[in-house]
Every structure is written in structure tokens, then in C-alpha cells.
Design an enzyme around this catalytic site. Sequence first.
Site, PDB file in Angstrom:
ATOM      1  N   ASP A  98       0.873  -1.171   0.000  1.00 23.43           N
ATOM      2  CA  ASP A  98       0.000   0.000   0.000  1.00 23.43           C
ATOM      3  C   ASP A  98       0.914   1.225   0.000  1.00 23.43           C
ATOM      4  OD1 ASP A  98      -2.265   1.718   0.463  1.00 23.43           O
ATOM      5  OD2 ASP A  98      -3.247   0.023   1.445  1.00 23.43           O
ATOM      6  N   ASP A 199      -2.904   4.852  -2.367  1.00 30.53           N
ATOM      7  CA  ASP A 199      -3.952   5.462  -1.558  1.00 30.53           C
ATOM      8  C   ASP A 199      -4.342   6.847  -2.094  1.00 30.53           C
ATOM      9  OD1 ASP A 199      -5.426   5.137   1.040  1.00 30.53           O
ATOM     10  OD2 ASP A 199      -4.390   7.006   1.517  1.00 30.53           O
ATOM     11  N   GLU A 253      -6.232   4.012  -5.970  1.00 34.68           N
ATOM     12  CA  GLU A 253      -7.535   4.157  -5.299  1.00 34.68           C
ATOM     13  C   GLU A 253      -8.038   5.573  -5.535  1.00 34.68           C
ATOM     14  OE1 GLU A 253      -9.724   4.570  -1.045  1.00 34.68           O
ATOM     15  OE2 GLU A 253      -7.887   5.589  -1.606  1.00 34.68           O
ATOM     16  N   HIS A 326     -11.357  -2.423   3.323  1.00 32.81           N
ATOM     17  CA  HIS A 326     -11.324  -2.032   4.743  1.00 32.81           C
ATOM     18  C   HIS A 326     -12.062  -0.717   5.022  1.00 32.81           C
ATOM     19  CE1 HIS A 326      -8.325   0.256   2.693  1.00 32.81           C
ATOM     20  NE2 HIS A 326      -8.207   1.047   3.736  1.00 32.81           N
ATOM     21  N   ASP A 327     -12.619  -0.077   3.996  1.00 35.05           N
ATOM     22  CA  ASP A 327     -13.349   1.188   4.182  1.00 35.05           C
ATOM     23  C   ASP A 327     -14.846   1.039   3.980  1.00 35.05           C
ATOM     24  OD1 ASP A 327     -10.975   2.663   4.534  1.00 35.05           O
ATOM     25  OD2 ASP A 327     -10.814   3.126   2.396  1.00 35.05           O
TER      26      ASP A 327
HETATM   27  O1  ISL Z   1     -13.671   5.523   3.687  1.00 36.02           O
HETATM   28  C1  ISL Z   1     -14.185   6.185   2.842  1.00 36.02           C
HETATM   29  C2  ISL Z   1     -15.602   6.123   2.687  1.00 36.02           C
HETATM   30  O2  ISL Z   1     -15.963   5.201   1.704  1.00 36.02           O
HETATM   31  C3  ISL Z   1     -13.464   6.973   1.861  1.00 36.02           C
HETATM   32  O3  ISL Z   1     -13.944   8.246   1.808  1.00 36.02           O
HETATM   33  C4  ISL Z   1     -11.991   6.944   2.196  1.00 36.02           C
HETATM   34  O4  ISL Z   1     -11.716   7.825   3.204  1.00 36.02           O
HETATM   35  C5  ISL Z   1     -11.248   7.292   0.967  1.00 36.02           C
HETATM   36  O5  ISL Z   1     -11.559   6.321   0.029  1.00 36.02           O
HETATM   37  C6  ISL Z   1      -9.767   7.266   1.192  1.00 36.02           C
HETATM   38  O6  ISL Z   1      -9.376   6.036   1.713  1.00 36.02           O
HETATM   39  C7  ISL Z   1      -8.028   5.790   1.882  1.00 36.02           C
HETATM   40  O7  ISL Z   1      -7.315   6.868   2.450  1.00 36.02           O
HETATM   41  C8  ISL Z   1      -7.639   7.208   3.798  1.00 36.02           C
HETATM   42  C9  ISL Z   1      -7.710   5.998   4.728  1.00 36.02           C
HETATM   43  O8  ISL Z   1      -8.318   6.382   5.926  1.00 36.02           O
HETATM   44  C10 ISL Z   1      -8.466   4.862   4.106  1.00 36.02           C
HETATM   45  O9  ISL Z   1      -8.435   3.748   4.958  1.00 36.02           O
HETATM   46  C11 ISL Z   1      -7.836   4.586   2.784  1.00 36.02           C
HETATM   47  O10 ISL Z   1      -8.335   3.451   2.148  1.00 36.02           O
HETATM   48  C12 ISL Z   1      -6.571   8.163   4.249  1.00 36.02           C
HETATM   49  O11 ISL Z   1      -5.304   7.613   4.033  1.00 36.02           O
END
Ligand code: ISL
Length: 555
Positions: A98, A199, A253, A326-327
Site C-alpha cells: 500500500d 492510496d 484508489e 477495509h473502508d
Molecule cells: O472511507 C471512505 C468512505 O468510503 C473513503 O472516503 C476513504 O476515506 C477514501 O476512500 C480514502 O481512503 C483511503 O485513504 C484514507 C484511509 O483512511 C483509508 O483507509 C484509505 O483506504 C486516508 O489515508
Amino acid sequence: MEKAWWKEAVVYQIYPRSFMDSNGDGIGDLRGVISKLDYLKDLGIDVIWMSPCYKSPNDDNGYDISDYRDIMDEFGTMADFKEMLDGIHQRGMKLMMDLVVNHTSDEHPWFVESAKSPDNPYRDYYIWRDPKDGKEPNNWISYFSGPAWELDQTTGQYYLHLFTRKQPDLNWENEKVRYEVYDMMKFWLDMGCDGFRMDVANLYSKVPGLPDGKPRVGRVGAENYQDGPRIHEFFREMNREVLSKYDIMTVGEMSDVPLEQALRYAGTDRNELNMVFQFEQDLLDTVEGERWAYRSVPLPELKAVFSKWQTQLHEKAWNSLYWTNHDQPRTVSRRGNDTDFRKESQKMLYTMLMTMQGTPYIYQGEEIGMTNVSFDSIDDYDDVEIHNCWRERVIKNHEDPDRLLEGIRYRARDNARTPMQWDDTEHAGFTTGNPWLKVNPNYKEINVKEALADENSIYYYMRRLITMRKEYPVAVYGDFKEYGPEHTKLYVYERRYEGQKLYVVLNFSEEPVPFSMPEEWKGAETRLLISNYEDEPLTDRRIRPYEAAVYSGGC
Ligand code: ISL
Ligand code: CA
């Protein structure tokens, strides 16, 4: 269409904190992952994507990195990491890291230096601005509630953080920052890592001058940093300097990325990334600007999104296919039926994923149909997103706590983060200690041990799907033709590739649906490849609740 290993691969996402704890401290770790590599290999996994395992104070569970070249204390050591990487390679699998480089932790040495004074050599690694009329430099709102700016008392300037205040945004306008990132990427690739999941990869480039965002509910300012003016230039540079020099896999992402932009990031001749994670299907059940509200999604809307990405990227770019990560909430709770038809619906949903064009991603626990969790109290939730929001809306603005909690139960990221359910012993066999997040109480029925003992389990079905995908290149490379897009219960489509044909019939409802196979599918060559009920489907008359059936034939 050009073939590639990363197009044919099936990816499994590990959220290391919740996967397997090897030393009883309640936190998953790398030795825990090592102990489960055979399990993943048996499932048929080709690539593991691991959520961040770098040094981190864990304000956002590792998405706030304080040292990009070392391992998080709780997860183990660099020696453990190398052993894990070797173990993955020995089993013929690959590891995707990641890459979190929109921001660092505020405890990263670059930020610590940067915060010291306006003339520090690292000042320009981050985005600092003077106050405007004694307040924040602009009206941008962070992803995790409140302004995207934090005032630093020492120098009297604000720094930008699109996420928590412990996640300051790096300044990608600064060439030094970019080349530090590229060097760090080479560090992991030279060690043998096989790619990166990047990310929030469409947020690096901010509009110069950082203008105020248009008024709207929710994330004010987004139009000034999503798919920003220099973003494609940055990816081409990264590709030239790093990615093109290795045989690796990349996925960006990109929340809210429109299809036209995805065609640029992941376009075949663009020299940027292999593919992106787009969020269109995840946005369907949301209510504009209201993070915790949700609505039920009519099937034709869901189908329209998937079918659009299938047809419009075909031969132009490459899709990623995922239901959750995980989100996001758990798939079976969000899209299927997690009570009466848990197994059937989860199998049906993954039949869809494995018979579309793109690289499929399975999030940990999906192979046994883990469900959302329903905690009684806000204190049982861990996620910084939830607690920030609770502080702002319930404690500060006195909103109805029960209403908010109800929405949180549906959408919480913690739904996907409860510990992996390995068996029916205490704490689901995840840890001998106290888990950092409570185990879902349904672990006694839903766990890996149970799944491995039941030949009709989701696990074995998933394995058969993966095998089928490998035996039938049409599943990977075929084109896509949909039947009856307006049908409110069935998703029916056909794939074709070099003389091979797949027919897919999926019932997204809990009722039997009358159906008759199109004439052209009834040929002598038509053969049932897989279905999720124990006895043969009666595809010519009716499709049972959440039934899925895949046929092959010649064109
Ligand atoms: O979690 C969310 C709701 O679906 C998204 O808005 C998420 O915050 C966004 O996709 C970004 O996610 C990534 O970056 C974030 C981290 O908290 C998430 O876990 C990661 O996947 C900040 O690094
Ligand atoms: Ca541990």
C-alpha cells in the site's frame, strides 16, 4: 487485447491489524500472516495486497506513516517482513504494497522538520499558508470532519490535511518530494515487492492558489484537488522514473473518479497506472453529503454502473473488480441477505465479480461470508472517522445520537475491520489476548474452520470460481453483453472471447423469478460450469432466490 499476469490474477486484501495475531497482544501481525499463507494459496490467490504495515502512530491505522522504510512495531520487524515476502514468493504468489503518499503522519521526520520554522529546508514538503482574516486559508472540509487546515502555534501558519490533523498533505508541487517518493518506491521494489495499491491517488495535485470550494454539503473543496491539474503529469513521471522499470502491478484508489478520468489514469497507451479503484457502485446507496445516511438501491441502477464500466473500458483500459475493502461495509450485509440467504447471496455476488472483465479483489473474510457488526455503543467503535464525526455532531451540535449510531452501524469502516474469524474458540481464534476491536459475536457460526469442514461452504465455492476463471480466459478477456438491463431482480449477461462464450444468470432477490433461457443459449454445446445450489438449476423455468448459474458454450 494484450494479455498480462496482473489481468489474470486474483487478489486478496489483508488488513494486517485484523487478520491474525501471533503473539497474544490483540493486534494482528506479520507472523500471523506468515502462518496463514498456505490457507491463501489453497484458496487460489495470486496476489496479496497488504494494507499499510509501515511505522505509524496509528491515528488512522497505518494510513498515517512516520517511516516509509520500516515496519510498524505492533506488526513485527523488517526480518519478519522479508520472511513473509519470501514465503509469499515460494508459494508462487506476489505481494502488492500500500503506497500512502498523499500525506504522511505528522510524526514523520519530514513534517517534524517542516513544522520547526518557515525557512526549514523541509518547510516546502508540506502545504503551509498564512491565516486569512484570522481564520483558515480557505473553506475546504476534511474527509474526517471539520476544516482541512490546522493552525500550528509555533509559526502561526496553517497546514493542509485532507484527512485527520495527524495526516498532513505532502506538497507534490515540490520536485524533491516526488523524487523522495520514487526512491522509496524503488526501495520496496528492489527488495522484491510486486506492486502498489496507491492510496487516494487522484488527490495529489491541488489547484494552484488553493481557491475556496463551491458551497455544498459535505466535502467542500473537492473540485480543487480531485483529478487536479498536474495529476497525469505526476503519474507519467512516476511511471517513467519507477513503474516502467519493473514487472509490477499498480492500482490507484480514486474515490469519485469519473469514467473519462479513469480512461486516462488506466488507459492502455497512457503510461500511468494499470487500473483504478472507482467508487461509483459504492456511492449508489449514499445520500449526497450525508455520510451516514443510506438508501436501498434498485437493481437496475447497480447493474447500470457495472455494465457501463464493463463496456466502456473494454479494449481501452482495465477494470478492477471489488465489492468491499477495509473502508466499506461487508458485502453480504450491504448487497445480499446476511440472515436467511447468507451463503447463497454471498456466492451469487462473487459469481458476478469472477465473471466480469477486470482484476478481482477479495477482501479478507469475504471468502467465509463475514457480515457487518452491530455494536451497542459508540465506544465499541475504533475508527477515527467515526469518533471525529461523533464529537462534531453529537457532542458539539447535539444531534440525535441514536440516529447517527444507526447510520454508523450500516456504513462504519469498522464493519470490515472486526477480527478475522478463524474458528469457534474465544475471540474466533484471532488472538489469545484481548482483540483491539471486538470480534463479531456471530463467529461461532461463521468461521474458517466451519467453512473448511463443509464442502458446500462459501470458501469452497470461491475456490471453484477462481479455478473456473483460470480455465476460461473468456472470463478475464471476454467482451460484455447485457440482457434486460431494466429487470429489477435478475442480472443476465454474456461474455465472448476467441470462440468461447459464457452465459451468466444471477438472481439478486430473495424470490424465485420466472425465466427462460434465450434460444441461442440452448445449443448442444451449452454446459453448466458452476452454480450455487446443490442441485442443477432449472434455468429454463425459474431462478431460485439468489441463485447464480454460469454456462459455457461456443460462439
Ligand atoms: O472511507 C471512505 C468512505 O468510503 C473513503 O472516503 C476513504 O476515506 C477514501 O476512500 C480514502 O481512503 C483511503 O485513504 C484514507 C484511509 O483512511 C483509508 O483507509 C484509505 O483506504 C486516508 O489515508
Ligand atoms: Ca500481535
